[in-house]
Enzyme design. Sequence first.
Site, short mmCIF file in Angstrom:
data_model
loop_
_atom_site.label_atom_id
_atom_site.label_comp_id
_atom_site.label_asym_id
_atom_site.label_seq_id
_atom_site.Cartn_x
_atom_site.Cartn_y
_atom_site.Cartn_z
N CYS A 152 38.97 -2.38 62.63
CA CYS A 152 38.15 -2.26 63.77
C CYS A 152 38.77 -3.07 65.20
O CYS A 152 38.12 -2.91 66.20
CB CYS A 152 36.68 -2.66 63.44
SG CYS A 152 35.97 -1.55 62.27
N HIS B 232 33.47 -4.46 69.87
CA HIS B 232 33.52 -3.59 68.78
C HIS B 232 32.07 -3.21 68.41
O HIS B 232 31.40 -4.16 68.21
CB HIS B 232 34.21 -3.98 67.51
CG HIS B 232 33.97 -3.20 66.24
ND1 HIS B 232 34.13 -1.80 66.34
CD2 HIS B 232 33.53 -3.56 65.11
CE1 HIS B 232 33.91 -1.26 65.02
NE2 HIS B 232 33.38 -2.36 64.26
N ASN C 108 29.67 3.48 64.41
CA ASN C 108 30.50 2.56 64.37
C ASN C 108 31.71 3.26 64.23
O ASN C 108 32.01 4.16 63.23
CB ASN C 108 30.44 1.52 63.05
CG ASN C 108 31.55 0.64 63.10
OD1 ASN C 108 32.80 0.98 63.51
ND2 ASN C 108 31.51 -0.45 62.11
#
Length: 333
Positions: free
Chosen positions: A123, A258, A289
Amino acid sequence: MTKRLTASSSHFGPALLGVGSYRPRRVVDNDEICRNIDSSDEWIRSRTGIVSRRWAGADESIADMAELAAEKALAAAGVLPQDVDCVIVATFTHLKQTPAVAAEIAHRIGAVAAAAFDISAGCAGFVHGLALAADTVRSRGRHVLVVGAERMTDLLDREDRSTAFIFGDGAGAVVLGPAATSGVGPVVWGADGSQADAISQTVPWDAMRDAPDQRWPALRQDGQKVFRWAVYEMAKVARQALDAAGLQAGDLDAFIPHQANVRIIDGLARGIGLPGHVVIARDIVTTGNTSGASIPLAMDALLGAGEVRSGGLALLLGYGAGLSYAATVVELP
């Protein structure tokens, strides 16, 4: 006489010139997720803030999504594909070990002479790619395309109550190029390999070869461990990135971290000490996500909605598997 390498004559500062994104067509709400796990829409919203996410179809590969996001970024930047010197793709869900999907994307968009490679930092990958691109612009004075692209559903166990509701698919891209002054601050990055098991793949790919009955590899994470690490340690990293850029939290126009969890995002905002005027990206609510794609997706969403201005200062903070992290301050395209 010993010869020396010739120093680059470029003194250009890297700047973000354009951003683009692609979101898969299919919208998946929490009720659909809960058909396969013991959970509820209310629980998912309260724990993560996620209301829905996008899942890619068979005709929306990583290369497909990345190509469309890249074309939008190039158009926004006013840069021709043949003027792209390098293509960097942040992804860990490209299921071919080789060749890099970046080479395919460069070919598709017409960046035929560009260097092309993938990076894998989970990520945090997009901000890693941004840092590499900024240095490339500084040294070569050319244009660089950075793409974050993930098909998280390819590594998703839809019956795992701890992860099935978290992840989505998508791609985001930015174009960097030379400018009179730098629009990308110093990067603060690192990794804590002692916590590598906090987010990991269940089994390596060779398990599929050695045990034919082995279940397909999937992503697993220790949610509580990641939550504590992200909220407490990443706030420090964010402050370090501000210090490195010579800025205070109040100088920012936006915070684009993020998109892991709304509770983490809000905890980070408090830990950094962001004042009320700073716009905070919460794209996770309707996108989920998307790992390495989440920051450029969120950036494009904020700019597209007019919530932040072109040229505004944004703190970018990526963190995830590794446990890896990277933060920098940029001027928005």
